[in-house]
Design an enzyme around this catalytic site. Sequence first.
Site, PDB file in Angstrom:
ATOM      1  N   ASP A 177       2.822  83.291 -11.372  1.00 60.74           N
ATOM      2  CA  ASP A 177       3.491  84.810 -10.560  1.00 60.74           C
ATOM      3  C   ASP A 177       3.767  83.524  -9.074  1.00 60.74           C
ATOM      4  O   ASP A 177       4.201  84.274  -8.132  1.00 60.74           O
ATOM      5  CB  ASP A 177       2.410  85.710  -9.713  1.00 60.74           C
ATOM      6  CG  ASP A 177       2.765  86.596 -11.750  1.00 60.74           C
ATOM      7  OD1 ASP A 177       3.766  86.596 -11.816  1.00 60.74           O
ATOM      8  OD2 ASP A 177       1.810  87.511 -11.503  1.00 60.74           O
ATOM      9  N   ASN A 180       2.666  91.442  -1.352  1.00 57.78           N
ATOM     10  CA  ASN A 180       1.447  91.772  -1.600  1.00 57.78           C
ATOM     11  C   ASN A 180       1.033  91.442  -0.695  1.00 57.78           C
ATOM     12  O   ASN A 180       0.504  93.219  -0.841  1.00 57.78           O
ATOM     13  CB  ASN A 180       0.527  89.631  -1.856  1.00 57.78           C
ATOM     14  CG  ASN A 180       0.893  89.654  -3.312  1.00 57.78           C
ATOM     15  OD1 ASN A 180       1.093  90.462  -4.437  1.00 57.78           O
ATOM     16  ND2 ASN A 180      -0.044  88.553  -4.044  1.00 57.78           N
ATOM     17  N   GLU A 181       0.644  91.394   0.794  1.00 54.14           N
ATOM     18  CA  GLU A 181      -0.645  91.903   1.572  1.00 54.14           C
ATOM     19  C   GLU A 181      -0.791  91.911   2.339  1.00 54.14           C
ATOM     20  O   GLU A 181      -0.292  90.164   2.889  1.00 54.14           O
ATOM     21  CB  GLU A 181      -1.828  92.043   0.521  1.00 54.14           C
ATOM     22  CG  GLU A 181      -3.018  91.060   0.865  1.00 54.14           C
ATOM     23  CD  GLU A 181      -2.809  89.876   0.110  1.00 54.14           C
ATOM     24  OE1 GLU A 181      -2.219  88.935   0.034  1.00 54.14           O
ATOM     25  OE2 GLU A 181      -2.537  90.680  -1.504  1.00 54.14           O
ATOM     26  N   TYR A 221      -5.575  90.893  -4.204  1.00 53.07           N
ATOM     27  CA  TYR A 221      -6.404  90.618  -3.164  1.00 53.07           C
ATOM     28  C   TYR A 221      -7.113  91.803  -3.103  1.00 53.07           C
ATOM     29  O   TYR A 221      -8.089  92.154  -3.178  1.00 53.07           O
ATOM     30  CB  TYR A 221      -6.256  90.259  -1.406  1.00 53.07           C
ATOM     31  CG  TYR A 221      -6.965  89.200  -0.534  1.00 53.07           C
ATOM     32  CD1 TYR A 221      -8.068  89.618  -1.204  1.00 53.07           C
ATOM     33  CD2 TYR A 221      -6.524  88.775   0.390  1.00 53.07           C
ATOM     34  CE1 TYR A 221      -9.247  89.074  -0.288  1.00 53.07           C
ATOM     35  CE2 TYR A 221      -7.627  88.143   1.327  1.00 53.07           C
ATOM     36  CZ  TYR A 221      -8.341  88.455   0.839  1.00 53.07           C
ATOM     37  OH  TYR A 221     -10.159  87.624   1.868  1.00 53.07           O
ATOM     38  N   ASP A 229     -15.888  92.321   7.465  1.00 52.68           N
ATOM     39  CA  ASP A 229     -15.126  90.947   7.450  1.00 52.68           C
ATOM     40  C   ASP A 229     -13.887  91.650   7.534  1.00 52.68           C
ATOM     41  O   ASP A 229     -12.990  90.264   8.145  1.00 52.68           O
ATOM     42  CB  ASP A 229     -15.024  90.569   5.368  1.00 52.68           C
ATOM     43  CG  ASP A 229     -16.546  90.137   5.566  1.00 52.68           C
ATOM     44  OD1 ASP A 229     -17.456  89.627   6.385  1.00 52.68           O
ATOM     45  OD2 ASP A 229     -16.681  89.290   4.480  1.00 52.68           O
ATOM     46  N   ALA A 232     -15.643  94.201   3.030  1.00 57.98           N
ATOM     47  CA  ALA A 232     -17.364  94.242   3.284  1.00 57.98           C
ATOM     48  C   ALA A 232     -17.194  94.927   4.471  1.00 57.98           C
ATOM     49  O   ALA A 232     -17.341  94.323   5.780  1.00 57.98           O
ATOM     50  CB  ALA A 232     -17.539  92.680   3.785  1.00 57.98           C
TER      51      ALA A 232
END
Length: 278
Positions: A67, A141-142, A186, A173, A208
Amino acid sequence: MEVAVGVVAQRKNDRAQALAETLLAVLDREYGERPVVDEETGDAIDATSVPVSAMAACELVVSIGGDGTLLFVAREVGDTPVLGVNLGEVGYLNAVDPSDALEVVCSLVGRLQASTLDGHELARLVATGADDEWTLEPALNEVVVHGPRRGHGGGATIAVLVDGRRYHESHADGVLVATPTGSTAYNLSEDGPLIHPTTDALVISGMATAEPMAPLVVDPAVEIELSISDADAGYVIADGRNRRPLEPPATVSVSVADAPVRLVGPRPHFFEALGKLE
């Protein structure tokens, strides 16, 4: 460059390069097509090569590898149709088994010559700064906004606004916005939800956070803003690769890109791929 087909083999992978060499020979013999390959593969198999970015001028690009290889190819070739041949462990994006590669590629090239190449689209995300001062390359993805570093003492205050209304604000975070494709990456490692690849949605997940933040699934048409403050520095990152420093306080807008990634050939088996994670 008047070449219909480009082939990219995973770096330093002899199996991928051997399959690329076989594809070139078969396409030349059966269809009179002389594909180009990426530069490293060209050196390995003594074939005509070009930078992967030049394959944006092709009508079809075959990605041979995992990928990660397909993500790289998609970034470089824009909306040029891509076929993924899976040599990786999971295969969320690459649907074709190496044993079927010749049959599938030949079928696509035959349809390509008849101008009937069908496919499905994957949304990408664009991160932009205030007043469109800057724009990162699209992410499949992000997009992540985070403080100076991950871990104790490295976070920032990040506010999440959806259509101008505050959803959440907390020291964290970071915060990420993921596509359905990126929900398995992720986002999943941060305990975000999986989104089925046929679902038209995005997910916003905290990383977080000091105050609990439930992941939020939203319509792709909404306006998403991530505002970072209370830190000496910050970053916005697209697909873990394209990285831009931020000077808090700063606001990043995240939206769906105009040009999606277009995959051709069979669709990946989503649930089978998930099973390989267990």
